[in-house]
Design an enzyme around this catalytic site. Structure first.
Site: not given
Ligand SMILES: Nc1ncnc2c1ncn2[C@@H]1O[C@H](COP(=O)(O)OP(=O)(O)OP(=O)(O)O)[C@@H](O)[C@H]1O
Length: 542
Positions: A133-136, A138, A140, A155, A290
């Site tokens: 759904l998303a990848s950052a 740290v 995915q 996550k 954050d």
């Molecule tokens: N509970 C959720 N429901 C729907 N989508 C979610 C949820 N949690 C995360 N996502 C999706 O996944 C993306 C990344 O999640 P999250 O911010 O928790 O990851 P991260 O690796 O900590 O990213 P970053 O450090 O860049 O903020 C979010 O922007 C969102 O699009």
């Protein structure tokens, strides 16, 4: 051997990127001793003809960090929020850093989930979307459904990240130490301290159990609230590298056209953002730190719409009651333009060294704050105000207060977001009732009783100390052949201790109240409180 090879390879890459983006010029532009600057001319490539870079120094730094990969990018992102340390042009440029990282293979995500949960993905989930759904940098995120039917997201921490982080952190420390040893400007920026901060943050982010616990706490704090919704954590499926939580569907807060299409009351939305911030800081002393727009969504479908939804609680801040107290007093003193008081509060709280000259500190605060107060109150930025204050305080050797830096950064985010949603947002008018309510609670009968209770709890300890002192004096008197009757009787000593404690408690309440009363209009309710505080002092004095 492999490790050594990897480290050498990384060092070479760092070196080439530094040269490519002319960061050596930037380094040798820093104030440094002449002998050190001369060393720059020993580097052969600095003799070669090089055309002038078309990029600004900030852009070169940003491009170099992007070239060095996710850990350096994240470092730059964190650095960009340290506007108390960095020149504005560099901070602005670093704020543009994007961690667009390609997703890792879903097989690795599945393998990690199975290893951490010790079960097959098919046994845990009724459905697991292998397309992320998303990848950052740290983690995915994958969508999934539990066997019980709940829609969730999973996550997963990037595999092998820990060793990459440790290696990159080691290089970052080395670069920061070299810079600090070479330049007073780098020492002023406290680079090693900034890397220290970053190391802590990034290691915290690697532990998803920590994030899960923060989410649970924030959810509990805002249970049944119409302001904020925090998705539920499914603890049975959480491990250090895997987090399973409720999937939310909301409009990203930056999607203004989608919000408008839903007829969202933008003013209410902006004001609720401020209300959430003040509630978290002053009521709960636990705030999501954050709050970048990617972590905030809006639900327009609930009965109390618009309601915020917050995800990614990896970084949270919390203030001690003393910090809350000093912060509130600082804000009040600021808005009264009582710079002397602001300076004194900083010294009393121990934020800056006790030997600081109050006059000088006061003058420095006045110089940076007066221009801000030229503007109408609604245009004043709280975040900027705190930032200016920290910048001044830094010059007076203020110790880094990580909780305050987080707070100031969050405040800037909230303000930026609020004004984007509703440009007319008056932060002071919106935030004031919460500060006022908190002040009243701090001065209310309940808090007074609590304070006295805490002080009374100290009485046996203090009385014990007084008793040992009296016994010691009596022994001394006996040894020296003086009559022991000059020593106070035990009960009267005890009473005087209680009196002193009451006096301190009463005066503390009253002084806090008087500060608030000068700022906020006196209501009938608060006049009673003032009377109470006065009585308290009187009782204490008797
Ligand atoms: N509970 C959720 N429901 C729907 N989508 C979610 C949820 N949690 C995360 N996502 C999706 O996944 C993306 C990344 O999640 P999250 O911010 O928790 O990851 P991260 O690796 O900590 O990213 P970053 O450090 O860049 O903020 C979010 O922007 C969102 O699009």
């Amino acid at each position: 051997m492999m490790k050594l090879f990897a480290a050498a390879h990384r060092l070479l890459r760092i070196f080439f990127i530094l040269i490519r983006y002319r960061l050596d010029d930037l380094i040798f532009d820093l104030p440094m001793p002449f002998w050190l600057r001369s060393m720059g001319y020993l580097l052969p490539w600095r003799w070669l003809p090089r055309h002038k870079s078309t990029h600004s120094r900030g852009a070169r730094l940003r491009l170099a960090l992007e070239g060095l990969g996710p850990i350096f990018i994240k470092f730059g992102q964190i650095l960009s929020t340290r506007r108390d340390l960095l020149p504005t042009d560099i901070a602005d440029e670093l704020a543009l850093l994007q961690d667009k990282v390609p997703p890792f293979e879903s097989e690795r995500a599945v393998a990690l989930v199975e290893q951490q949960l010790d079960a097959k993905v098919g046994d845990i989930f009724a459905w697991f979307d292998t397309k992320p759904l998303a990848s950052a940098s740290v983690a995915q995120v994958h969508a999934a459904r539990l066997h019980t039917g709940e829609e969730v997201v999973v996550k997963v921490i990037r595999p092998g990240l820990k060793s990459i982080i440790d290696q990159d952190l080691a290089w970052l420390y080395l670069l920061a130490r070299i810079a600090e040893a070479a330049s007073s400007e780098a020492r002023r920026l406290h680079l090693v301290e900034v890397v220290d901060d970053y190391a802590k943050t990034i290691h915290d982010e690697l532990d998803l159990l920590r994030e899960a616990a923060n989410s649970s706490q924030l959810r509990r704090n805002f249970e049944h609230s119409e302001l904020l919704y925090v998705p539920q954590v499914y603890w049975d499926y959480c491990r250090p590298q895997v987090l399973v939580m409720e999937r939310i569907y909301g409009i990203p807060v930056t999607d203004l056209s989608a919000l408008a299409a839903q007829n969202t009351d933008m003013r209410l939305l902006a004001e609720r953002g401020v209300e959430i911030f003040f509630t978290q800081v002053f009521r709960d002393s636990f705030f999501h730190a954050d709050m970048h727009p990617g972590n905030i969504f809006v639900s327009t479908q609930t009965p109390h719409a618009p309601q915020y939804i917050a995800i990614d609680c990896g970084i949270v801040g919390s203030l001690t009651p003393e910090d809350q107290d000093y912060l509130a007093r600082n804000l009040i003193a600021f808005f009264k333009r009582d710079y002397r008081k602001v300076a004194q509060l900083h010294i009393d709280s121990g934020w800056i060294p006790a030997e600081t000259k109050v006059n000088e500190f006061e003058a420095a605060i006045r110089t940076v704050c007066e221009p801000i107060f030229e503007k109408p109150l609604k245009d004043i930025s709280f975040g900027q105000l705190l930032l200016r204050l920290f910048q001044v305080a830094r010059r007076f050797n203020m110790e880094v207060q990580p909780q305050l830096v987080l707070l100031q950064k969050t405040l800037l985010n909230i303000e930026g977001l609020g004004r984007q949603l509703y440009p007319e947002l008056d932060l002071w008018r919106t935030g004031r009732p919460y500060l006022e309510r908190w002040m009243c609670e701090r001065m209310g009968p309940k808090h007074l009783v609590n304070t006295l209770q805490v002080q009374l709890e100290q009485v046996p300890r203090v009385a014990g100390m007084a008793r040992s002192l009296l016994e010691h004096l009596a022994r001394n008197a006996a040894e020296q052949g003086r009559p022991a009757h000059r020593v106070q009787p035990r009960s009267s000593a005890l009473l005087s201790w209680v009196g002193i404690l009451l006096l301190i408690g009463g005066s503390m309440q009253a002084s806090l109240y008087l500060e608030a009363a000068q700022l906020f209009s006196l209501t009938a309710w608060s006049s009673w409180l003032m009377l109470g505080a006065g009585l308290c002092i009187l009782v204490g004095r008797r």
